[in-house]
Design an enzyme around this catalytic site. Structure first.
Site, PDB file in Angstrom:
ATOM      1  N   ASP A  49       2.606 -36.012 -62.671  1.00  0.00           N
ATOM      2  CA  ASP A  49       3.930 -35.583 -63.115  1.00  0.00           C
ATOM      3  C   ASP A  49       4.840 -35.236 -61.951  1.00  0.00           C
ATOM      4  OD1 ASP A  49       1.850 -33.382 -63.232  1.00  0.00           O
ATOM      5  OD2 ASP A  49       3.656 -32.154 -63.273  1.00  0.00           O
ATOM      6  N   ARG A 104      19.405 -30.020 -57.632  1.00  0.00           N
ATOM      7  CA  ARG A 104      18.902 -31.114 -56.814  1.00  0.00           C
ATOM      8  C   ARG A 104      19.386 -32.452 -57.349  1.00  0.00           C
ATOM      9  NH1 ARG A 104      12.377 -31.031 -57.827  1.00  0.00           N
ATOM     10  NH2 ARG A 104      12.343 -31.806 -59.978  1.00  0.00           N
ATOM     11  N   GLY A 147      11.076 -19.991 -67.454  1.00  0.00           N
ATOM     12  CA  GLY A 147      12.045 -21.029 -67.142  1.00  0.00           C
ATOM     13  C   GLY A 147      12.914 -20.738 -65.941  1.00  0.00           C
TER      14      GLY A 147
END
Length: 472
Positions: free
Chosen positions: A245, A173, A122
């Site tokens: 995706d 972001r 992660g």
């Protein structure tokens, strides 16, 4: 002073099956590497000192009003369908409404594991974080729809990758949303039709309020993607991983992985180290955009009552997309040649130049920037062939009084050169952020005729970077 972010969250109000709510995983020693103060102001974010900024955008402090969550989606990866993906190393902190009244997501990337991490840690390491920061901000300056970089924070923790231990980092972001083609695919695949309808209504309300139902949404997304891909092509940009995706329905460029800008023009150029077949090569990007939108169509029609009519309408919309792409491409490349209203008759002129560039190894950016000057022919080894093309072009633009001005605002002087990105990352790993700052400053004005000549220079043979890597 405590950081204030004016959150106004809507995605978190959707059914719980759309996401997993969880806080980010704290890091050992967050320190601020970069902060986009101008973007923060536009978002209404009051930024205190660097330590506070670093704590929030590393995930150590969750600001008031945030609703951190990992979004669920599926996707075709290199053509193969994966029924469940999701944010494996990212968390949506929440949404704000910017100064223009536009809703924007704020997302942490590299914020720790989620239920969708698929055995991953992660996390992100410094290199891809800085690459996305620089390239996304460069795309914004070029006027191309894109996610943007708000902050980059070092974690003070090592990240283990194939290369060994690397410095960890988190990117913040900002996006119009993080809705993807894959977001629709996951509910369609599972047969969760009510959730699919809810998602469709949400997407229409958020992005295309003029769209009439699922097919209106499909048409709007196809049109936005056609314009986006033409914009990519016009600056020599290669996304690298155009999986469904990674395809945002907003029409923004999203998920900068092994992306790069071409140096020498090559239709078959690939930068992704895992794209062995060239599926996402520069010249294949229009075809893949149509393919991705066909997958969106397949998902959307699952909610329609009259399936036969829906299939017929969706097919017509997707089949119209190549024409939209071609028209957008012609307009973009026509402008690069100074043509204010290019027609199909101008297409051979454009294609002949590109063919010359391909056979001569001409630099994409520098060739277009030099057109109309005495140095343009220096890009070509077969200068007689270029001179012949140049004569045709000069005759064509003789009737275009504003050709020079149009070309000046259509042909960037400076792009994020891939070798410079690698040099920047190497320096940052060693603790030197000066090359990063130099790139950010220069790329903010890509059409400036006084751009840094050293940053405009193509790589030497020894500097060429043959491939970049997907994983962050």
């Amino acid at each position: 002073m405590t950081m204030h972010i004016p959150f106004d969250n809507t995605y978190a109000a959707l059914p719980s099956g759309f996401y997993t709510a969880q806080p980010p995983t704290a890091v050992k020693a967050p320190s601020l590497l970069a902060f986009n103060a101008a973007l923060a102001a536009r978002l209404g974010i009051d930024a205190p000192d660097a330590d506070e900024i670093a704590a929030v955008f590393a995930g150590n402090t969750v600001p008031d009003g945030a609703a951190p969550l990992a979004q669920l989606y599926a996707g075709h990866q290199f053509g193969n369908f994966n029924p469940q993906l999701g944010d494996g190393r990212a968390l949506l902190l929440g949404e704000v409404i910017d100064q223009s009244g536009t809703r924007r997501d704020i997302q942490l990337k590299g914020s720790g594991p989620t239920p969708y991490s698929r055995m991953g840690d992660g996390r992100a390491w410094l290199g891809p974080v800085l690459r996305e920061y620089v390239v996304s901000e460069a795309m914004h300056a070029l006027g191309i729809p894109t996610t943007r970089a708000l902050a980059a924070v070092a974690t003070g923790e090592p990240i283990w990758r194939e290369q060994g231990a690397l410095p960890g980092a988190v990117l913040t972001r900002v996006a119009a949303s993080h809705l993807r083609v894959g977001t629709f695919q996951v509910f369609a695949h599972r047969g969760q039709i009510e959730d699919l309808k809810t998602l469709t209504d949400y997407a229409i309300a958020r992005h295309y309020p003029q769209a009439d139902g699922p097919m209106g949404l499909l048409a709007a997304v196809c049109a936005a993607q056609a314009e986006l891909i033409a914009a990519w092509m016009s600056v020599g940009f290669i996304h690298g991983v155009m999986n469904t995706d990674n395809c945002a329905i907003s029409g923004e460029t999203i998920d900068y992985g092994p992306c790069a800008f071409m140096d020498a023009y090559d239709e078959a150029r690939v930068f992704s180290s895992i794209d062995q077949q060239g599926r996402y090569a520069y010249g294949n990007q229009p075809r893949i955009a149509v393919w991705n939108c066909a997958q969106l169509a397949t998902a959307l029609i699952r909610q329609m009552d009259d399936m036969d009519t829906a299939v017929e309408e969706a097919t017509a919309i997707v089949h119209a997309m190549p024409g939209q792409l071609q028209a957008a491409w012609l307009k973009r490349f026509g402008a690069k040649l100074g043509l204010s209203s290019p027609s199909p008759e101008d297409q051979p002129l454009i294609e002949d130049l590109l063919a010359l560039m391909q056979s001569n190894g001409a630099d994409f950016t520098n060739t277009f920037a030099a057109l109309g000057s005495d140095t343009a022919r220096d890009q070509f080894t077969d200068r007689d062939a270029f001179d012949a093309w140049n004569s045709r072009w000069q005759a064509r633009i003789a009737s275009e009084p504003d050709a020079a001005a149009l070309m000046a605002r259509s042909n960037p002087r400076i792009i994020p050169r891939n070798h410079r990105m690698e040099q920047m990352i190497e320096a940052a790993v060693a603790g030197d952020m000066a090359p990063f700052e130099r790139e950010i400053t220069a790329l903010a004005a890509p059409f400036d005729p006084k751009s840094d000549p050293d940053l405009m220079r193509p790589p030497t043979q020894q500097e060429i970077v043959p491939a970049t890597f997907c994983g962050t």
